[in-house]
Design a protein around this motif. Sequence first.
Motif, PDB file in Angstrom:
ATOM      1  N   ILE A 153       0.824  -1.207   0.000  1.00  0.00           N
ATOM      2  CA  ILE A 153       0.000   0.000   0.000  1.00  0.00           C
ATOM      3  C   ILE A 153       0.859   1.258   0.000  1.00  0.00           C
ATOM      4  N   PHE A 154       2.036   1.212   0.655  1.00  0.00           N
ATOM      5  CA  PHE A 154       2.866   2.409   0.774  1.00  0.00           C
ATOM      6  C   PHE A 154       3.359   2.890  -0.586  1.00  0.00           C
ATOM      7  N   ILE A 155       3.889   1.978  -1.395  1.00  0.00           N
ATOM      8  CA  ILE A 155       4.426   2.388  -2.683  1.00  0.00           C
ATOM      9  C   ILE A 155       3.321   2.870  -3.612  1.00  0.00           C
ATOM     10  N   PHE A 156       2.142   2.277  -3.521  1.00  0.00           N
ATOM     11  CA  PHE A 156       1.054   2.702  -4.402  1.00  0.00           C
ATOM     12  C   PHE A 156       0.521   4.085  -4.012  1.00  0.00           C
ATOM     13  N   ILE A 157       0.421   4.363  -2.730  1.00  0.00           N
ATOM     14  CA  ILE A 157      -0.024   5.700  -2.329  1.00  0.00           C
ATOM     15  C   ILE A 157       0.986   6.749  -2.774  1.00  0.00           C
ATOM     16  N   ILE A 158       2.274   6.460  -2.618  1.00  0.00           N
ATOM     17  CA  ILE A 158       3.306   7.407  -3.045  1.00  0.00           C
ATOM     18  C   ILE A 158       3.211   7.675  -4.540  1.00  0.00           C
ATOM     19  N   VAL A 159       3.130   6.610  -5.329  1.00  0.00           N
ATOM     20  CA  VAL A 159       3.069   6.760  -6.788  1.00  0.00           C
ATOM     21  C   VAL A 159       1.843   7.565  -7.201  1.00  0.00           C
ATOM     22  N   MET A 160       0.687   7.249  -6.619  1.00  0.00           N
ATOM     23  CA  MET A 160      -0.553   7.903  -7.036  1.00  0.00           C
ATOM     24  C   MET A 160      -0.656   9.338  -6.521  1.00  0.00           C
ATOM     25  N   ALA A 161       0.036   9.645  -5.428  1.00  0.00           N
ATOM     26  CA  ALA A 161      -0.015  11.007  -4.888  1.00  0.00           C
ATOM     27  C   ALA A 161       0.735  11.993  -5.770  1.00  0.00           C
ATOM     28  N   VAL A 162       1.776  11.535  -6.464  1.00  0.00           N
ATOM     29  CA  VAL A 162       2.613  12.462  -7.233  1.00  0.00           C
ATOM     30  C   VAL A 162       2.508  12.249  -8.739  1.00  0.00           C
ATOM     31  N   SER A 163       1.697  11.279  -9.173  1.00  0.00           N
ATOM     32  CA  SER A 163       1.590  11.004 -10.605  1.00  0.00           C
ATOM     33  C   SER A 163       0.861  12.135 -11.327  1.00  0.00           C
ATOM     34  N   LYS A 164       0.912  12.082 -12.648  1.00  0.00           N
ATOM     35  CA  LYS A 164       0.316  13.145 -13.459  1.00  0.00           C
ATOM     36  C   LYS A 164      -1.166  12.927 -13.716  1.00  0.00           C
ATOM     37  N   VAL A 165      -1.714  11.825 -13.220  1.00  0.00           N
ATOM     38  CA  VAL A 165      -3.140  11.559 -13.375  1.00  0.00           C
ATOM     39  C   VAL A 165      -3.582  10.644 -12.239  1.00  0.00           C
ATOM     40  N   TYR A 166      -4.830  10.789 -11.820  1.00  0.00           N
ATOM     41  CA  TYR A 166      -5.431   9.863 -10.865  1.00  0.00           C
ATOM     42  C   TYR A 166      -6.818   9.516 -11.399  1.00  0.00           C
ATOM     43  N   SER A 167      -6.901   8.346 -12.027  1.00  0.00           N
ATOM     44  CA  SER A 167      -8.178   7.913 -12.576  1.00  0.00           C
ATOM     45  C   SER A 167      -9.095   7.450 -11.453  1.00  0.00           C
ATOM     46  N   PRO A 168     -10.411   7.629 -11.586  1.00  0.00           N
ATOM     47  CA  PRO A 168     -11.332   7.292 -10.488  1.00  0.00           C
ATOM     48  C   PRO A 168     -11.254   5.833 -10.049  1.00  0.00           C
ATOM     49  N   GLN A 169     -10.893   4.917 -10.971  1.00  0.00           N
ATOM     50  CA  GLN A 169     -10.848   3.503 -10.591  1.00  0.00           C
ATOM     51  C   GLN A 169      -9.582   3.142  -9.824  1.00  0.00           C
ATOM     52  N   TYR A 170      -8.653   4.085  -9.645  1.00  0.00           N
ATOM     53  CA  TYR A 170      -7.433   3.766  -8.908  1.00  0.00           C
ATOM     54  C   TYR A 170      -7.720   3.373  -7.463  1.00  0.00           C
ATOM     55  N   VAL A 171      -8.850   3.799  -6.935  1.00  0.00           N
ATOM     56  CA  VAL A 171      -9.210   3.394  -5.570  1.00  0.00           C
ATOM     57  C   VAL A 171      -9.360   1.879  -5.472  1.00  0.00           C
ATOM     58  N   LEU A 172      -9.652   1.216  -6.590  1.00  0.00           N
ATOM     59  CA  LEU A 172      -9.754  -0.241  -6.588  1.00  0.00           C
ATOM     60  C   LEU A 172      -8.398  -0.897  -6.322  1.00  0.00           C
ATOM     61  N   TRP A 173      -7.320  -0.236  -6.697  1.00  0.00           N
ATOM     62  CA  TRP A 173      -5.984  -0.748  -6.392  1.00  0.00           C
ATOM     63  C   TRP A 173      -5.672  -0.576  -4.913  1.00  0.00           C
ATOM     64  N   LEU A 174      -6.020   0.581  -4.385  1.00  0.00           N
ATOM     65  CA  LEU A 174      -5.628   0.928  -3.023  1.00  0.00           C
ATOM     66  C   LEU A 174      -6.443   0.191  -1.961  1.00  0.00           C
ATOM     67  N   THR A 175      -7.731  -0.041  -2.221  1.00  0.00           N
ATOM     68  CA  THR A 175      -8.599  -0.560  -1.157  1.00  0.00           C
ATOM     69  C   THR A 175      -8.183  -1.944  -0.653  1.00  0.00           C
ATOM     70  N   PRO A 176      -8.004  -2.957  -1.509  1.00  0.00           N
ATOM     71  CA  PRO A 176      -7.575  -4.256  -0.947  1.00  0.00           C
ATOM     72  C   PRO A 176      -6.203  -4.190  -0.297  1.00  0.00           C
ATOM     73  N   LEU A 177      -5.310  -3.353  -0.841  1.00  0.00           N
ATOM     74  CA  LEU A 177      -3.985  -3.213  -0.228  1.00  0.00           C
ATOM     75  C   LEU A 177      -4.086  -2.561   1.147  1.00  0.00           C
ATOM     76  N   ALA A 178      -4.992  -1.584   1.283  1.00  0.00           N
ATOM     77  CA  ALA A 178      -5.206  -0.953   2.588  1.00  0.00           C
ATOM     78  C   ALA A 178      -5.789  -1.951   3.582  1.00  0.00           C
ATOM     79  N   VAL A 179      -6.723  -2.770   3.127  1.00  0.00           N
ATOM     80  CA  VAL A 179      -7.358  -3.758   4.007  1.00  0.00           C
ATOM     81  C   VAL A 179      -6.320  -4.730   4.566  1.00  0.00           C
ATOM     82  N   ILE A 180      -5.436  -5.230   3.712  1.00  0.00           N
ATOM     83  CA  ILE A 180      -4.464  -6.223   4.173  1.00  0.00           C
ATOM     84  C   ILE A 180      -3.329  -5.594   4.966  1.00  0.00           C
TER      85      ILE A 180
END
Length: 395
Positions: A283-310
């Motif tokens: 979850i840490f690397i994905f939050i970092i990447v998505m926080a500074v990337s040039k786009v955040y698509s609405p479905q990106y939360v689907l990547w973060l949610t299971p990683l946050a849960v675990i």
Amino acid sequence: MRVGIRVVLLLAVLSSLVSFAKFNHCSAEGWQSPGQYVHACYSDIPALYGERELDQGRWAYSSAENAVEYPVVQGAIMWVTAKLIPQGVTNYFHINILLLALLFLFISFITFKIKPEFAYLLPLAPAAVASLYINWDLWAIATMLAAIYFFDKKLEIPSAILLGISISTKFLPIFLLIPIALIFFRREKIAKFARYFLITAATFIAINAPVFLTTPQGWWRFYSLNLNRGSDWGSIWYALSNLGLNLTHQNYLSVLCLLIGITALIIYLLQLTKPPTLAHTAIFIFIIVMAVSKVYSPQYVLWLTPLAVIALIDKKDLAVFFFWQGCELLYHFAIWQHLASVTGAKFGLPVVAYSVITLVRIAASILLLARLAARHQKSRVFPSEFLLSTGESYP
């Protein structure tokens, strides 16, 4: 609260149906604008069916200018389903979301295998449920989570193969190689990382080579778009520009911030008492990447949610988890209402309000990262928690 796998899967089925009800309005109305944004039921699936000429049977990478903007596994899925399904965008949409619903069940199952005490949170996460059918990302998420599961059970060869498949479906999982390298380094098994990397790379090459060799320009379009795009919807750079802070050289700034974030993550992982598990640190690397990337698509939360849960430690983390989900849900509606205003709706969200909500979402994700990092550092048992549950231990 710990519930059984049957309850988790039942919740996943119910969540899939709720999400279907949300998206079905657009299906009934033919995905017309601005209605598809007003009702927050836009999906790439019907949009790209015609725009990329999949409805005409054209190979997903046959055109240098109009190839699909996804890596080859996802492009192949888009093309195969278009070829097999009877003509019509509605049929195409419904079959694809049926497959996505099945993938969501699989993802819920894998989440349960990794984190049984909190797996019920995934199908109850409102922002994730609202985003299930925006596009095909669940294909890549499923293989990524399976790769994480096998890695933490020390089944490294199937994990590497699955990671190579996931990267060939959506390029984001390539960033998992950073925590994977650090975990091997902490275990003092550099040779095993070299083998893991080579298997992942070989899998990626084996999948991509036929497309690259036959339609190289179409294959390259995805990578070209991502390398050359400017700041776009959902990014911190787009939000700051709309709020009057027009930063120059945003491509370089994005890369610089990413390097700073990765460096901070490396320092954090290296100073932990014991080697972390991939399940707890992805979850840490994905939050970092998505926080500074040039786009955040609405479905990106689907990547973060299971990683946050675990990555959750105990019930004390639930408050920050649902606060973050609430901010993601707020952003989910903000992007669609802003696009509604852009496409001629009578009512919509002005760009300034949308940009402020974008920054709120980013801040909430960083808060989640900080909370989990602090909890993991404080909890000395977390690095071996997963392996203890499977009867294994670190050497």
